[in-house]
Motif scaffolding. Structure first.
Motif, PDB file in Angstrom:
ATOM      1  N   LYS A 114       0.839  -1.138  -0.019  1.00  0.00           N
ATOM      2  CA  LYS A 114      -0.069  -0.074   0.084  1.00  0.00           C
ATOM      3  C   LYS A 114       0.893   1.248  -0.015  1.00  0.00           C
ATOM      4  CE  LYS A 114      -3.579  -2.367   2.619  1.00  0.00           C
ATOM      5  NZ  LYS A 114      -4.260  -2.763   3.760  1.00  0.00           N
ATOM      6  N   LEU A 115       2.129   1.200  -0.100  1.00  0.00           N
ATOM      7  CA  LEU A 115       2.990   2.108  -0.015  1.00  0.00           C
ATOM      8  C   LEU A 115       2.815   3.114  -1.388  1.00  0.00           C
ATOM      9  CD1 LEU A 115       6.301   1.208   1.390  1.00  0.00           C
ATOM     10  CD2 LEU A 115       4.619   2.605   2.565  1.00  0.00           C
ATOM     11  N   ASP A 116       2.433   4.287  -1.190  1.00  0.00           N
ATOM     12  CA  ASP A 116       2.363   5.268  -2.363  1.00  0.00           C
ATOM     13  C   ASP A 116       3.755   5.657  -2.925  1.00  0.00           C
ATOM     14  OD1 ASP A 116       1.320   6.959  -4.235  1.00  0.00           O
ATOM     15  OD2 ASP A 116       1.183   8.775  -2.858  1.00  0.00           O
ATOM     16  N   GLY A 117       3.563   5.182  -4.411  1.00  0.00           N
ATOM     17  CA  GLY A 117       4.895   5.461  -5.110  1.00  0.00           C
ATOM     18  C   GLY A 117       5.512   3.837  -5.366  1.00  0.00           C
ATOM     19  N   LEU A 118       5.310   2.815  -4.777  1.00  0.00           N
ATOM     20  CA  LEU A 118       6.033   1.657  -4.898  1.00  0.00           C
ATOM     21  C   LEU A 118       5.541   0.826  -6.057  1.00  0.00           C
ATOM     22  CD1 LEU A 118       7.881  -0.336  -3.904  1.00  0.00           C
ATOM     23  CD2 LEU A 118       6.196  -1.584  -2.725  1.00  0.00           C
ATOM     24  N   LYS A 119       6.202   0.708  -7.177  1.00  0.00           N
ATOM     25  CA  LYS A 119       5.624   0.216  -8.166  1.00  0.00           C
ATOM     26  C   LYS A 119       5.694  -1.414  -8.401  1.00  0.00           C
ATOM     27  CE  LYS A 119       6.998   4.141 -11.169  1.00  0.00           C
ATOM     28  NZ  LYS A 119       7.614   4.521 -12.384  1.00  0.00           N
TER      29      LYS A 119
END
Length: 358
Positions: A114-119
């Motif tokens: 759910k980390l924002d920015g992890l692709k």
């Protein structure tokens, strides 16, 4: 399946009694080292423990396992990863030891997803405990899994790993394929141990959409014995495959690829060869590693450059930790040979891969 992200503030993890790390930095899109190489890939080891005893990784009796207090907590790992993602890390691979030996691993994976920015979130596993979790791995967005498998023969598996778990590993591979996961089989090539498995593993790619990657043996055996050098290097491995499959074709390698990649006409899967000891890919290295006890390694072969866990537990906040990490990234060695020669003690490597994180 596209990963769905939320902000860190919306995540819930148990309170481990550690001082919270305030993530108030501005995201940076490009993280470079002192050689101009992009850093966007973190390999995070969650444990040094393993339920196998592969002879090329550790002694038969195992290692002196880290005490729980010496390990990073899941909360610390999540906070550290959130900071690194904000700095430019786009891909996180969970490693060990064997990741699923650590209790409640799925809680960490759910939060990381759910980390924002992890692709991209993925993991490397020996497959013994993985099968029951495959469906959820797929649901949270894990699309690719590296499965460690050095032989397709149950007896040789026991001889190499010192454990009778071949059936469990194959069951995990079946589950991964059933759920349409990308499967990469990691095979360490060892003289006198599994050379006869090279061709059967390549043949596996004919009917199955798997990538079999043959890895040069490395000196991380954890037993203090001197490493005699490379017997089966990437050139010899390819020659062995080409004798059986003369039609094998080189295909384009992905950016930052550690493997030389090949395709055999008519095969669903592919073949890769990783020059892990020859270290031919150092010039494009985009990876950093964090060990289970929080040591940051700029290179698999270095001795560690700082301890993130200790800095976090001392009360260092995000801005200070970011500055410290950037300084560390600006001291990366040119390649694995230089990193090994600059080790603090001696150039021969006697650690176990389980303590490094792969």
């Amino acid at each position: 399946m596209k990963l769905q992200f939320k902000t860190l503030q919306s995540l819930t993890l148990p309170n481990f009694g550690q001082r919270p790390l305030l993530l108030n930095i501005t995201q940076t899109l490009l993280l470079l080292d002192n050689h101009g190489r992009k850093i966007n890939y973190l390999r995070l080891a969650v444990t040094d423990r393993c339920n196998l005893r592969c002879f090329y990784c550790m002694p038969e009796e195992g290692l002196n396992w880290l005490a729980r207090t010496e390990l990073m907590t899941y909360e610390e790992m999540l906070q550290c990863c959130a900071l690194l993602v904000k700095m430019g890390i786009e891909k996180i691979r969970i490693t060990g030891g064997e990741p699923f030996v650590r209790k409640d691993l799925m809680k960490l994976l759910r939060a990381l997803s759910k980390l924002d920015g992890l692709k991209e979130l993925t993991l490397t596993t020996n497959g013994i405990l993985t099968a029951p979790h495959v469906a959820e791995l797929k649901r949270i967005g894990v699309r690719s899994v590296n499965l460690s498998l050095d032989t397709l023969d149950a007896n040789r598996f026991f001889a190499i790993t010192r454990r009778d778990e071949f059936a469990a590993v194959m069951a995990t591979m079946q589950q991964l394929l059933k759920h349409d996961m990308e499967v990469k089989i990691n095979t360490v090539v060892m003289a006198g141990k599994n050379i006869q498995d090279i061709i059967p593993l390549v043949e596996l790619t004919k009917e199955l959409p798997v990538s079999v990657r043959f890895i040069e043996e490395m000196p991380f055996n954890g037993d203090g014995h001197n490493y005699s050098g490379m017997v089966w290097d990437y050139v010899r491995i390819l020659d062995e495959i080409r004798q059986a499959f003369p039609q094998i074709q080189k295909i384009a390698d992905a950016q930052y690829s550690t493997s030389y990649n090949y395709q055999i006409p008519g095969h669903q899967g592919g073949v890769g060869i990783i020059a892990a000891y020859s270290r031919t890919f150092c010039g494009t290295c985009n990876r950093i590693r964090i060990t289970p006890q929080g040591t940051l390694k700029n290179c698999l072969y270095d001795n560690g450059v700082l301890n993130i866990k200790d800095l976090m537990r001392s009360g260092m906040q995000a801005t200070g930790l970011e500055q410290t990490l950037r300084l560390a990234f600006n001291t990366r060695q040119k390649d694995g040979w230089q990193a090994e020669s600059n080790r603090m003690q001696h150039p021969n490597v006697h650690e176990s891969m389980a303590t490094i994180g792969g």
